[in-house]
Motif scaffolding. Structure first.
Motif, PDB file in Angstrom:
ATOM      1  N   ALA A  17      14.642   5.421   6.538  1.00  0.00           N
ATOM      2  CA  ALA A  17      13.852   5.461   5.195  1.00  0.00           C
ATOM      3  C   ALA A  17      14.078   6.983   4.315  1.00  0.00           C
ATOM      4  O   ALA A  17      14.225   7.103   3.280  1.00  0.00           O
ATOM      5  N   LYS A  18      14.182   7.934   5.105  1.00  0.00           N
ATOM      6  CA  LYS A  18      14.314   9.091   4.857  1.00  0.00           C
ATOM      7  C   LYS A  18      16.013   9.599   4.241  1.00  0.00           C
ATOM      8  O   LYS A  18      15.974   9.885   3.282  1.00  0.00           O
ATOM      9  N   LEU A  19      16.796   8.760   5.105  1.00  0.00           N
ATOM     10  CA  LEU A  19      18.142   9.253   4.942  1.00  0.00           C
ATOM     11  C   LEU A  19      18.260   8.217   3.471  1.00  0.00           C
ATOM     12  O   LEU A  19      19.286   8.690   2.755  1.00  0.00           O
ATOM     13  N   PHE A  20      17.849   6.982   3.207  1.00  0.00           N
ATOM     14  CA  PHE A  20      17.928   6.268   2.126  1.00  0.00           C
ATOM     15  C   PHE A  20      17.631   6.986   0.783  1.00  0.00           C
ATOM     16  O   PHE A  20      17.893   7.142  -0.225  1.00  0.00           O
ATOM     17  N   GLY A  21      16.406   7.828   1.041  1.00  0.00           N
ATOM     18  CA  GLY A  21      15.838   8.526   0.041  1.00  0.00           C
ATOM     19  C   GLY A  21      16.838   9.831  -0.581  1.00  0.00           C
ATOM     20  O   GLY A  21      17.091   9.918  -1.629  1.00  0.00           O
ATOM     21  N   VAL A  22      17.496  10.186   0.711  1.00  0.00           N
ATOM     22  CA  VAL A  22      18.566  11.101   0.488  1.00  0.00           C
ATOM     23  C   VAL A  22      19.615  10.519  -0.444  1.00  0.00           C
ATOM     24  O   VAL A  22      20.284  11.248  -1.244  1.00  0.00           O
ATOM     25  N   CYS A  23      20.194   9.399  -0.185  1.00  0.00           N
ATOM     26  CA  CYS A  23      21.124   8.788  -0.679  1.00  0.00           C
ATOM     27  C   CYS A  23      20.687   8.353  -2.023  1.00  0.00           C
ATOM     28  O   CYS A  23      21.679   8.819  -3.038  1.00  0.00           O
ATOM     29  N   LEU A  24      19.375   8.062  -2.178  1.00  0.00           N
ATOM     30  CA  LEU A  24      19.024   7.626  -3.482  1.00  0.00           C
ATOM     31  C   LEU A  24      19.031   8.803  -4.544  1.00  0.00           C
ATOM     32  O   LEU A  24      19.327   8.563  -5.756  1.00  0.00           O
ATOM     33  N   ARG A  25      18.499   9.928  -3.824  1.00  0.00           N
ATOM     34  CA  ARG A  25      18.218  11.067  -4.860  1.00  0.00           C
ATOM     35  C   ARG A  25      19.680  11.625  -5.252  1.00  0.00           C
ATOM     36  O   ARG A  25      19.553  11.850  -6.600  1.00  0.00           O
ATOM     37  N   VAL A  26      20.586  11.514  -4.412  1.00  0.00           N
ATOM     38  CA  VAL A  26      21.922  11.948  -4.824  1.00  0.00           C
ATOM     39  C   VAL A  26      22.597  11.075  -5.721  1.00  0.00           C
ATOM     40  O   VAL A  26      23.060  11.533  -6.854  1.00  0.00           O
ATOM     41  N   LEU A  27      22.621   9.852  -5.281  1.00  0.00           N
ATOM     42  CA  LEU A  27      23.249   8.653  -6.180  1.00  0.00           C
ATOM     43  C   LEU A  27      22.593   8.280  -7.395  1.00  0.00           C
ATOM     44  O   LEU A  27      23.311   7.741  -8.146  1.00  0.00           O
ATOM     45  N   ASN A  28      21.158   8.107  -7.349  1.00  0.00           N
ATOM     46  CA  ASN A  28      20.436   7.592  -8.711  1.00  0.00           C
ATOM     47  C   ASN A  28      20.890   6.238  -8.784  1.00  0.00           C
ATOM     48  O   ASN A  28      20.751   5.729  -9.970  1.00  0.00           O
TER      49      ASN A  28
END
Length: 178
Positions: free
Chosen positions: A29-40
């Motif tokens: 969940a945390k790593l998905f949040g990081v990817c989502l924040r960067v990739l949008n």
């Protein structure tokens, strides 16, 4: 919890699938949040997350227990991978004539002289290390051998190899700062 994540990463480096599954469940969940924040982009973030966990599986043996928290190490992998995806899609296609305006990427004479001096300093400092430690540093940082490969080649446990490298790098830094 960070201590548990450290143990899971170490067990994953030994290709323990159960530990890897638990690591995924605790951190996705945390790593998905990081990817989502960067990739949008949710779909691209989901794809990136899967690729991130493949990298974690493949590179878990490169994790070293240090001042860096294990979650920071995982977040760095996710963030860097997401940034790499952005860079990959930004590569523009250019006209072949623009290649005529590109400067020669080879270093100039001054840069070559400086690099030669630095190389001599590094070789001198490597010479101050015990031979097996110097070989391990060269293997890890010049030829890209994994900690596991180096440990096997030198006949020492994985954690011993990590300790050799960490201490050797500290000695090299001290030598180069003189």
């Amino acid at each position: 919890m960070p201590h548990d994540i450290t143990k899971l990463i170490v067990r994953t480096s030994l290709k323990d699938r159960t530990a890897f599954d638990l690591l995924y469940r605790q951190t996705n969940a945390k790593l998905f949040g990081v990817c989502l924040r960067v990739l949008n982009d949710r779909g691209e973030a989901e794809d990136a997350l899967q690729e991130v966990f493949v990298k974690i599986w493949m590179k878990a043996d490169r994790f070293t227990v240090s001042d860096l928290s294990p979650i920071s190490w995982l977040v760095a992998i996710a963030r860097n991978h997401a940034i790499d995806r952005i860079r990959a899609r930004r590569r523009p296609v250019q006209d072949i004539d623009t290649a005529l305006d590109i400067a020669d990427p080879a270093p100039g004479p001054e840069a070559m002289a400086l690099a030669g001096g630095e190389k001599q300093r590094i070789e001198h400092c490597l010479g101050e290390l015990e031979e097996d430690r110097a070989q391990a540093v060269r293997g890890a940082y010049l030829t890209g051998e994994s900690y596991g490969e180096l440990a096997e080649r030198h006949g020492v446990p994985l954690n011993t190899m990590k300790t050799w490298l960490r201490r050797s790098l500290m000695k090299l830094r001290e030598c180069l700062e003189r």
